[in-house]
Design a protein around this motif. Sequence first.
Motif, short mmCIF file in Angstrom:
data_model
loop_
_atom_site.label_atom_id
_atom_site.label_comp_id
_atom_site.label_asym_id
_atom_site.label_seq_id
_atom_site.Cartn_x
_atom_site.Cartn_y
_atom_site.Cartn_z
N PRO A 93 -6.66 56.87 -10.26
CA PRO A 93 -6.54 55.51 -9.97
C PRO A 93 -7.69 54.58 -10.03
N GLU A 94 -9.05 55.16 -10.34
CA GLU A 94 -10.24 54.35 -10.53
C GLU A 94 -10.15 53.83 -12.10
N ASN A 95 -9.43 54.57 -12.86
CA ASN A 95 -9.46 54.18 -14.13
C ASN A 95 -8.13 53.45 -14.37
N SER A 96 -7.26 52.95 -13.32
CA SER A 96 -5.85 52.17 -13.72
C SER A 96 -6.31 50.78 -13.91
N LYS A 97 -5.31 50.19 -14.82
CA LYS A 97 -5.35 48.62 -15.26
C LYS A 97 -5.07 47.93 -13.84
N THR A 98 -4.18 48.37 -13.03
CA THR A 98 -3.97 47.68 -11.84
C THR A 98 -5.27 47.46 -11.08
N VAL A 99 -5.91 48.66 -10.78
CA VAL A 99 -7.23 48.72 -9.85
C VAL A 99 -8.08 47.60 -10.48
N ALA A 100 -8.18 47.56 -11.70
CA ALA A 100 -9.20 47.01 -12.56
C ALA A 100 -8.66 45.22 -12.54
N ALA A 101 -7.50 45.14 -12.31
CA ALA A 101 -7.02 43.66 -12.29
C ALA A 101 -7.37 43.33 -10.77
N ILE A 102 -7.20 44.16 -9.81
CA ILE A 102 -7.43 43.69 -8.42
C ILE A 102 -8.91 43.68 -8.22
N LYS A 103 -9.93 44.32 -8.85
CA LYS A 103 -11.23 44.22 -8.87
C LYS A 103 -11.66 42.89 -9.37
N LEU A 104 -10.95 42.38 -10.72
CA LEU A 104 -10.98 41.14 -11.25
C LEU A 104 -10.78 40.07 -10.47
N PHE A 105 -9.54 40.10 -9.84
CA PHE A 105 -9.13 39.19 -8.86
C PHE A 105 -10.25 38.90 -7.53
N GLN A 106 -10.58 39.94 -6.94
CA GLN A 106 -11.45 40.09 -6.14
C GLN A 106 -12.91 39.45 -6.43
N SER A 107 -13.25 39.78 -7.67
CA SER A 107 -14.49 39.16 -8.16
C SER A 107 -14.48 37.59 -8.31
N LYS A 108 -13.42 37.10 -8.92
CA LYS A 108 -13.50 35.80 -9.40
C LYS A 108 -12.71 34.86 -8.54
N VAL A 109 -11.63 35.50 -7.60
CA VAL A 109 -11.06 34.40 -6.71
C VAL A 109 -11.47 34.43 -5.40
N VAL A 110 -11.93 35.68 -4.81
CA VAL A 110 -12.00 36.23 -3.52
C VAL A 110 -13.68 36.01 -3.42
N ASN A 111 -14.23 36.14 -4.55
CA ASN A 111 -15.74 35.71 -4.54
C ASN A 111 -16.39 37.23 -3.90
N MET A 112 -15.99 38.53 -4.04
CA MET A 112 -16.60 39.57 -3.56
C MET A 112 -17.72 40.01 -4.50
N VAL A 113 -18.87 40.23 -3.76
CA VAL A 113 -19.87 40.82 -4.58
C VAL A 113 -19.73 42.21 -4.88
N ARG A 114 -19.17 43.11 -4.23
CA ARG A 114 -18.67 44.30 -4.66
C ARG A 114 -17.37 44.64 -4.41
#
Length: 84
Positions: A26-47
């Motif tokens: 799962p750590e290499n999943s495109k879905t998890v990568a997309a969720i992380k991108l969303f968290q970074s850009k939209v939710v403004n999560m630092v990590r």
Amino acid sequence: MLNLVLLSLITPTQKLKVDSRLGSRPENSKTVAAIKLFQSKVVNMVRPDGKIDPNGRTHSEINVTPILIGIALLVQLRCLSCLI
């Protein structure tokens, strides 16, 4: 829902294939990568952690964001109709 949000807010983004799987790693999943991108850009999560916890920040934002996108589109359409 994630596809709608990502394609609308974060460009260029490729649409994810909906297959209900994260794969063997799962750590290499495109879905998890997309969720992380969303968290970074939209939710403004630092990590960004790539998780969507029930009633968590990501879950709340991913449910509200499509409504905001819809409202923004309606406002734009209304403004365009005023010009015609």
